[in-house]
Enzyme design. Structure first.
Site, PDB file in Angstrom:
ATOM      1  N   TYR A 118      54.435  42.623  43.701  1.00  7.87           N
ATOM      2  CA  TYR A 118      53.473  42.771  42.615  1.00  7.87           C
ATOM      3  C   TYR A 118      53.123  41.385  42.091  1.00  7.87           C
ATOM      4  CZ  TYR A 118      51.544  43.639  37.980  1.00  7.87           C
ATOM      5  OH  TYR A 118      50.736  43.636  36.890  1.00  7.87           O
ATOM      6  N   GLU A 206      45.051  41.583  39.000  1.00  7.41           N
ATOM      7  CA  GLU A 206      46.255  42.353  39.302  1.00  7.41           C
ATOM      8  C   GLU A 206      46.198  42.734  40.774  1.00  7.41           C
ATOM      9  OE1 GLU A 206      48.900  45.639  37.079  1.00  7.41           O
ATOM     10  OE2 GLU A 206      46.892  46.341  37.617  1.00  7.41           O
TER      11      GLU A 206
END
Length: 396
Positions: A118, A206
């Site tokens: 991530y 993101e």
């Protein structure tokens, strides 16, 4: 301004960020054609078929499928396009899917295991510095990682005077547990990603997941890109990417009149001038037992026409049971706002919900007189708490 995944990846690629090859399709037939092109270009034997909406969690809602044949590409595209996709980020109403991204498969077998990470870049408002947030455990359940094992969430803050340094990118790669060629590839990926973030004036990147493929190459397998609206004048090419189908039609209409409007889920419509006053107004509505239905800032030019349009926009929300107008007269004159309210009330016609008006500042006494003598069902107030009490009274 939010971008679709395929739009965000196109921007990332321009800055040297590795992304899988993909083609957007508006129909199942186009999806199959796209899959054939990708097979010829990359040799891929599997394809990801991904719904394109402005929301995350698409996989959990059934908006991402892996196809192993061209027929499956057509089948999945047919299933996804036109779907009212509900994800944890869309709310119960969901969002209609109008297009899919057909993408090459990067989960292929090789000498090492494929890994998911991530990574996001955003502003840390406490330190006024950009921050890279990352974790060795990326994928669909990143929220659970943050909640259950927060020690696996790392951050790297960037000094705005010197920008992201190579040693910081190396530290990120080390904390992700990489070595050898994968380590070097991740360092290049992080440096390019931050360059893209600065280059497009983003407010959020993101990437979930960032993929280490079996050949140690690093890819942005997904992209959530949010551009700072205030920078769009510098990026007309990015401004053209705006997808109005993904936005609230009321917010779009408000923008035409230079009104800052954000729809919320409550029952009290708010009309104010100034973001700080708007936040205070919403707080006192909550404390008084109500719930804000919107954020609407008419700004410093609250003339009769703008006030009328603001009323029309607020009244389009069927959940609104009362309207609280809270104006501080500095640049704007309270008597002009009051006259605008009266004129708007008369032009719109019968309004069946109570309106509470608080005017303070320049010509506030004259404004209150105009409201009180209008003969309309508009309740005026002077003190903040008095206005809030009236809101509470009208809702009970």
């Amino acid at each position: 301004m939010n971008l679709h995944e395929y739009q965000g990846k196109s921007l990332l690629k321009k800055f040297g960020v590795s992304v899988p090859k993909g083609i957007v399709a508006l129909s199942p037939d186009e999806a199959m054609v796209a899959a054939k092109k990708l097979k010829n270009q990359t040799g891929t034997k599997k394809w990801a078929v991904k719904a394109q909406i402005h929301a995350g969690g698409r996989g959990k809602g059934g908006g991402v499928k892996i196809a192993e044949t061209l027929d499956e590409v057509h089948e999945f595209a047919d299933r996804i396009i036109g779907l009212q996709l509900i994800t944890p980020q869309t709310g119960p109403e969901g969002k209609k899917v109008r297009k899919v991204l057909v993408e090459q498969n990067i989960y292929y077998p090789g000498k090492s295991e494929t890994q998911e990470f991530y990574m996001s870049i955003l502003l840390n408002r406490q330190t006024s510095r950009n921050m890279i947030m990352y974790s060795p455990r990326g994928g669909m359940n990143i929220e659970h990682v943050a909640k259950e094992t927060p020690e696996e969430i790392f951050t790297e803050e960037i000094d705005p005077k010197i920008g992201l340094q190579t040693f910081q990118a190396r530290r990120i790669a080390f904390n992700l547990g990489l070595s050898n060629n994968a380590f070097k590839e991740m360092v290049k990926f992080v440096l390019a990603l931050y360059k893209a973030y600065i280059g497009v004036d983003a407010s959020l990147f993101e990437i979930n997941p960032v993929i280490k493929a079996a050949n140690d190459k690093i890819f942005a397998a997904d992209s959530k890109v949010v551009i700072d609206d205030n920078s769009l004048a510098r990026h007309p090419d990015i401004a053209e990417l705006r997808d109005f189908d993904e936005e609230d039609p009321i917010e779009i209409e408000a923008g035409r009149y230079n009104l800052s409007y954000v729809k919320l889920t409550g029952n009290v419509g708010c009309m104010v001038n100034g973001a700080g006053l708007a936040m205070a107004t919403m707080d006192i509505i909550k404390l008084s037992g109500g719930d804000p239905a919107n954020f609407l800032d008419v700004g410093g030019a609250a003339d009769s026409k703008r006030v009328e349009e603001a009323f029309r926009i607020i009244l389009k929300d069927p959940n609104v049971k009362a309207i609280f107008v809270n104006i501080f007269g500095g640049i704007v004159r309270c008597d002009s706002v009051a006259q605008g309210i009266v004129d708007a009330y008369k032009r719109i016609g019968k309004i069946n919900i109570p309106i509470i008006v608080r005017l303070q500042g320049t010509n506030s006494d004259e404004g209150k007189r105009i409201i009180d003598e209008s003969g309309l069902k508009v309740h005026s107030a002077i003190r903040f708490q008095e206005a809030a009490d009236k809101v509470k009274e009208m809702l009970t």
